[in-house]
Design an enzyme around this catalytic site. Structure first.
Site, PDB file in Angstrom:
ATOM      1  N   GLU A 181       0.587  -1.185   0.093  1.00 22.65           N
ATOM      2  CA  GLU A 181      -0.248   0.218  -0.003  1.00 22.65           C
ATOM      3  C   GLU A 181       0.877   1.304   0.040  1.00 22.65           C
ATOM      4  O   GLU A 181       0.805   2.147   0.850  1.00 22.65           O
ATOM      5  CB  GLU A 181      -0.896  -0.069   1.231  1.00 22.65           C
ATOM      6  CG  GLU A 181      -1.853  -1.120   1.037  1.00 22.65           C
ATOM      7  CD  GLU A 181      -3.149  -1.247   2.231  1.00 22.65           C
ATOM      8  OE1 GLU A 181      -2.746  -0.614   3.313  1.00 22.65           O
ATOM      9  OE2 GLU A 181      -4.136  -1.714   1.974  1.00 22.65           O
ATOM     10  N   GLU A 375      -5.668  -8.103  -1.398  1.00 24.83           N
ATOM     11  CA  GLU A 375      -6.323  -7.952  -0.047  1.00 24.83           C
ATOM     12  C   GLU A 375      -7.727  -7.525  -0.262  1.00 24.83           C
ATOM     13  O   GLU A 375      -8.108  -6.456  -1.238  1.00 24.83           O
ATOM     14  CB  GLU A 375      -5.791  -6.856   0.866  1.00 24.83           C
ATOM     15  CG  GLU A 375      -4.427  -6.985   1.272  1.00 24.83           C
ATOM     16  CD  GLU A 375      -4.038  -6.158   2.412  1.00 24.83           C
ATOM     17  OE1 GLU A 375      -4.857  -5.497   2.985  1.00 24.83           O
ATOM     18  OE2 GLU A 375      -2.805  -6.020   2.567  1.00 24.83           O
TER      19      GLU A 375
HETATM   20  C1  BG6 Z   1      -4.593  -2.981   4.831  1.00 26.51           C
HETATM   21  C2  BG6 Z   1      -3.045  -3.679   5.164  1.00 26.51           C
HETATM   22  O1  BG6 Z   1      -4.653  -1.704   4.694  1.00 26.51           O
HETATM   23  O2  BG6 Z   1      -5.834  -3.410   5.232  1.00 26.51           O
HETATM   24  C3  BG6 Z   1      -3.164  -4.753   6.328  1.00 26.51           C
HETATM   25  O3  BG6 Z   1      -2.319  -3.877   4.317  1.00 26.51           O
HETATM   26  C4  BG6 Z   1      -4.423  -4.606   7.275  1.00 26.51           C
HETATM   27  O4  BG6 Z   1      -1.979  -4.662   6.818  1.00 26.51           O
HETATM   28  C5  BG6 Z   1      -5.673  -4.539   6.155  1.00 26.51           C
HETATM   29  O5  BG6 Z   1      -4.501  -5.512   7.958  1.00 26.51           O
HETATM   30  C6  BG6 Z   1      -6.947  -4.393   7.174  1.00 26.51           C
HETATM   31  O6  BG6 Z   1      -6.785  -3.398   8.055  1.00 26.51           O
HETATM   32  P1  BG6 Z   1      -7.370  -3.730   9.410  1.00 26.51           P
HETATM   33  O7  BG6 Z   1      -6.852  -2.175  10.119  1.00 26.51           O
HETATM   34  O8  BG6 Z   1      -8.720  -3.869   9.608  1.00 26.51           O
HETATM   35  O9  BG6 Z   1      -6.375  -4.655   9.967  1.00 26.51           O
END
Ligand code: BG6
Length: 476
Positions: A181, A375
């Protein structure tokens, strides 16, 4: 015939700092995530200035230290991924396992050997590793002694790190991502760039300078990968949220476009097209930003463009030029105003499956490179029933709706090569440090107060995802 091409890379995604644990084992040094406390203060810390990177164990818990103990349980976890039929597993290497302080000249053999064991275990089941080189894990020493990515010296230290891992794993890993990111850096420099701005006045200046260093480091990593590992593929990794204008007021449309240029496209343009985009000079001028570059930097960037584009997708963003404080409110991690057409998760992240189709079209239209969603997922509270079952139908609904939109995007003509849903096994939340914000198909018995056995249990979504993979996305 399935919409997804044969060999589509279905799998799950994780990051070392959020699930590995073993923070003081195998010679590993501390990194940024080790000093981030769990609980409600965490998000404030990530987005504000002046953090001192010290731990206060009287006041806080540090959940990333233990994660979910993948460090000791990787065999059991990988067997579960294999049972779901994973073709690919996204994970990161913790830089401070390989170079505990970050500025050593020789890597730590114990750290290297750990990832050998993990890659060998994955290979037993024909699961391909997709490795993020830097996922919010800058060694703490580089932060405290050098000021993180603000400092040009990190480019050199990163060079050493990537050379060490490329040479060691050249027969085991072909697909790599450089910085997780990367475009989130100006929003959360702490995690992306490993520094906390001394004040809000210097935040943009320091963040863009840090980003420039990461662009150079990333481009050098791409070139090194191609030289050391023939046939390797290196991707950039963006956090992507399509930016919608709140209404048809041209001022709002222009504002949304400008936000999208800076947040969504600036980094991708540099890493995919190999040059700073046309609109950035004006933005730098307006914000008093001056980037220090070395003579060959622009050539390096040009010669180190990525092979594919990967991104995370959780939400869209709706923008309005003039926002009242109420409209701004709490909610989406990356800001904007509330979109009246969308519902949000329990953490205020707006759920927008159609936005994923838009994202895929925008990115493919602009870059014409293969895309991978690395993701996506729903952070939610799960309940273990008396009979031990976990009925996460809400998660299945979320993922089904998003995968359905991926299909539409493929029909639109987008070249999509894979999908790894975030937190395929429950892990520590990045933004809140909670265990209770769960994403997994596999439940981990671990709780925000630190209690729990770490036992793994399959959720209802486990079998659902298994069938999605087995049918190559036909059966949702
Ligand atoms: C992304 C990151 O922004 O979102 C991850 O690359 C992160 O590291 C994921 O865990 C989800 O966000 P969160 O805050 O719900 O864990």
């Amino acid at each position: 015939m399935s919409t997804f091409k044969e060999g589509f890379l279905w799998g799950g995604a994780t990051a070392a700092n959020q699930f590995e644990g073993g923070f003081d084992e195998g010679g590993r040094g501390l990194n940024l995530a080790d000093v981030l406390p769990g609980g409600k203060d965490r998000l404030k810390l990530l987005t504000s200035s002046g953090f001192d990177f010290e731990m206060d164990t009287e006041k806080y818990r540090y959940p990333n230290h233990e994660g979910i103990d993948f460090y000791h349980r990787y065999k059991e976890d990988i067997a579960l991924f294999a049972e779901m039929g994973f073709k690919v597993f996204r994970m990161s290497i913790a830089w401070s396992r390989i170079f505990p302080n970050g500025d050593e000249t020789e890597p730590n053999e114990e750290g290297l050997a750990f990832y050998d064991r993990v890659f060998d275990e994955l290979a037993k089941y024909d699961i391909e590793p997709l490795v993020t080189i830097a996922h919010y894990e800058t060694p703490l020493h580089l932060i405290k002694e050098y000021g993180g990515w603000k400092n040009r010296k990190l480019v050199e230290f990163f060079d050493r790190y990537v050379e060490a891992i490329f040479n060691r794993y050249k027969n085991k890993v072909t697909r790599w991502l450089t910085f997780n990111e990367i475009n989130g850096a100006t929003h959360m420099p702490l995690v992306g760039l490993g520094f906390s701005p001394s004040s809000d006045d210097v935040r943009l200046q320091e963040s863009f300078q840090g980003l420039h260093h990461q662009f150079v480091a990333s481009a050098r990593a791409v070139q090194k990968a191609h030289a050391i590992i023939p046939g390797s593929q290196v991707g950039c990794m963006l956090i992507y949220a399509p930016v919608y204008a709140y209404d048809s007021n041209p001022e709002n449309i222009l504002h949304a476009k400008k936000e999208a240029d800076i947040f969504n496209f600036f980094c991708g343009d540099v890493q995919v097209r190999g040059e700073y985009p046309y609109f950035i000079d004006h933005y730098f001028e307006e914000n008093g930003i001056e980037i220090k570059m070395e003579e060959n930097d622009l050539t390096t960037i040009k010669q180190g463009t990525v092979d594919f584009v990967s991104f995370s997708y959780y939400m869209s963003r709706t923008e309005k030029k003039e926002k009242t404080p109420e409209e701004q409110g709490e909610g989406n991690l990356i800001g904007g105003v509330k979109n009246p057409f969308l519902k949000a998760s329990d953490w205020g992240w707006e759920i927008d499956p159609v936005g994923l189709r838009i994202a895929l079209n925008e990115l493919y239209g602009r870059y014409r490179k293969p895309l991978m969603i690395v993701e996506n997922g729903l952070g939610a509270y799960d309940k273990v029933e008396e009979d031990g079952s976990i009925n996460d139908d809400y998660r299945i609904d979320y993922l089904r709706a998003h995968i359905a939109q991926m299909k539409e995007a493929v029909k639109d003509g987008v070249d999509l090569i894979g999908y790894t849903s975030w937190g395929c096994i429950d892990l520590v939340s990045m933004s809140t440090g909670q265990y209770s914000k769960r994403y997994g198909f596999i439940y981990v018995d671990k709780h925000d107060d630190g209690s729990g056995t770490l036992e793994r249990k399959k959720k209802k979504s486990f079998d659902w995802y298994k069938q999605v993979i087995a049918s190559n996305g036909k059966e949702l």
